[in-house]
Scaffold this motif. Structure first.
Motif, PDB file in Angstrom:
ATOM      1  N   PHE A  59      -8.310   3.259  -2.799  1.00  0.00           N
ATOM      2  CA  PHE A  59      -8.600   1.935  -3.356  1.00  0.00           C
ATOM      3  C   PHE A  59      -9.449   2.020  -4.620  1.00  0.00           C
ATOM      4  O   PHE A  59      -9.467   1.083  -5.409  1.00  0.00           O
ATOM      5  N   VAL A 114      -6.808   2.045  -7.000  1.00  0.00           N
ATOM      6  CA  VAL A 114      -6.256   0.699  -7.152  1.00  0.00           C
ATOM      7  C   VAL A 114      -7.076  -0.105  -8.157  1.00  0.00           C
ATOM      8  O   VAL A 114      -6.539  -0.796  -9.026  1.00  0.00           O
ATOM      9  N   VAL A 139       0.840  -1.197   0.000  1.00  0.00           N
ATOM     10  CA  VAL A 139       0.000   0.000   0.000  1.00  0.00           C
ATOM     11  C   VAL A 139       0.877   1.251   0.000  1.00  0.00           C
ATOM     12  O   VAL A 139       0.577   2.236  -0.690  1.00  0.00           O
ATOM     13  N   VAL A 145      -5.353  -6.183   2.175  1.00  0.00           N
ATOM     14  CA  VAL A 145      -6.275  -5.226   2.797  1.00  0.00           C
ATOM     15  C   VAL A 145      -7.689  -5.661   2.453  1.00  0.00           C
ATOM     16  O   VAL A 145      -8.182  -5.447   1.349  1.00  0.00           O
ATOM     17  N   LEU A 167      -1.629  -4.919  -1.286  1.00  0.00           N
ATOM     18  CA  LEU A 167      -2.965  -4.461  -1.671  1.00  0.00           C
ATOM     19  C   LEU A 167      -4.000  -5.561  -1.512  1.00  0.00           C
ATOM     20  O   LEU A 167      -5.129  -5.308  -1.071  1.00  0.00           O
TER      21      LEU A 167
END
Length: 387
Positions: free
Chosen positions: A169, A172, A94, A136, A133
């Motif tokens: 996110f 992301v 992250v 999470v 990533l």
């Protein structure tokens, strides 16, 4: 290949090249560098990275293609070269994604990138920076609000952190590192807005001006009078320069404010007298002298002549002690707006005087204290009795 020609032209401007030559276009000169090599029959993109005193290069797709996709590929290649976690899929940390991908895009899009960076350093980096990533999860983020509240943050501040996580996110997912955001169910906490009851009311305006004039520092005394008499923000008042005053000192030109909108603040007689005292203290008399010394600050620092006075925190602490009521610098702007609305009965006029973008903002500034509400109740009672 022969001689190489360097150019910064856009790709759409390329034409056929003579045989035996190629042309290099520098698209991104910052690391990782993205370049386009145009040959006679094709255009090829290439990523270049400097690491360990060496230069590494990797051929990417050929034109036509998406430039942003090429930039993402160059970033992934840079992470691989520098020995960090690979950016393939969700195996990237992250922390690396935030600094390498997310923050550069945010800095280019919005002005609050600095705030997001500080919030990440303050808490989010320690909370989930070392996780990949794909580690999470939704259940992991469910504990984020409680962890923030345990640090003593208010609900409003916690919501800023939660908003940063959601946008992070979402980026992301947009970059195709994950299929769906684990923060999609992360909801804001409820914020209860309590009514603001100011300690300093309109009835004590004259008392406030007197308390300012009694201060031991003349420059801060005049600053307080200008703030309460114009409704300007504290930064706008502190940084007033002599050239911003018109010839007869009837208005103050504010070239830019918080919303990047210039406007003219009207000057009444009380404020005019305070400004004249400052001009006399600076040794400026007459319009010609003002034009010649226009770049000087009206409220000049006693320590450094080329700088404005410091933030008046201690000055307002002294004024609050004299009044027996807590007064903050921005209360002057709220009080001035409330007084103008009461005197004119026109909140639209107050909104224009405060240079607000929307009248709804002004409605939040106008705070009626119990004395004003009591007078309104008595007037209504008289109307009812007369009826």
């Amino acid at each position: 290949m022969g001689r190489v020609r360097h150019s910064v032209k856009a790709i759409r401007e390329f034409g056929p090249l003579p045989e035996g030559k190629k042309q290099v276009v520098r698209i991104d000169v910052v690391e990782p560098r993205l370049r386009s090599y145009q040959y006679r029959d094709k255009i090829r993109f290439r990523a270049e990275v400097c690491a360990f005193s060496k230069r590494f290069a990797k051929n990417l797709d050929e034109y036509p293609c998406d430039i942003e996709a090429q930039r993402d590929a160059a970033r992934r290649f840079a992470l691989e070269v520098r020995g960090g976690d690979t950016a393939q899929g969700g195996s990237m940390k992250v922390r690396d994604f935030f600094w390498q991908v997310y923050l550069p895009d945010v800095r280019a899009e919005i002005k609050t990138a600095r705030d997001k960076e500080l919030r990440f350093k303050r808490f989010l980096d320690g909370y989930m920076g070392d996780r990949r990533l794909d580690q999470v999860t939704t259940s992991f983020l469910d504990g984020l609000p409680k962890a923030l509240l345990a640090k003593g943050y208010s609900n409003r501040t916690v919501n800023h952190f939660l908003s940063d996580v959601r946008t992070l996110f979402n980026k992301v997912v947009k970059k195709r590192r994950l299929n769906q955001s684990p923060a999609r169910f992360l909801e804001n906490l409820k914020v209860i807005k309590e009514p603001v009851i100011p300690e300093l009311t309109v009835d004590r305006l004259a008392e406030f001006v007197t308390a300012c004039m009694q201060d031991e520092s003349p420059v801060f005394a005049d600053l307080g009078v200008v703030m309460i008499g114009t409704g300007l923000r504290v930064t706008e008042c502190r940084t007033i320069k002599v050239r911003q005053l018109d010839k007869d000192i009837t208005s103050i030109s504010i070239p830019t404010n918080k919303a990047n909108r210039p406007f003219y603040a009207p000057v009444n007689s009380t404020v005019r007298e305070a400004i004249k005292r400052r001009l006399v203290a600076l040794g400026i008399s007459g319009s010609e002298s003002r034009m010649r010394r226009g770049n000087e600050y009206l409220f000049q620092s006693p320590v450094k002549a080329s700088a404005p006075v410091a933030y008046p925190r201690e000055f307002f602490a002294r004024v609050s002690e004299r009044l027996g009521a807590k007064v903050r610098p921005h209360d002057c702007r709220r009080l001035w707006g409330t007084a103008m609305t009461q005197c004119t009965g026109n909140i639209d006029l107050t909104s224009r005087a405060l240079n607000h973008s929307d009248i709804a903002v002004t409605q939040g500034y106008v705070n009626y204290a119990p004395p004003e509400l009591m007078r309104a109740s008595e007037l209504t009672e008289q109307y009812l009795i007369a009826a």
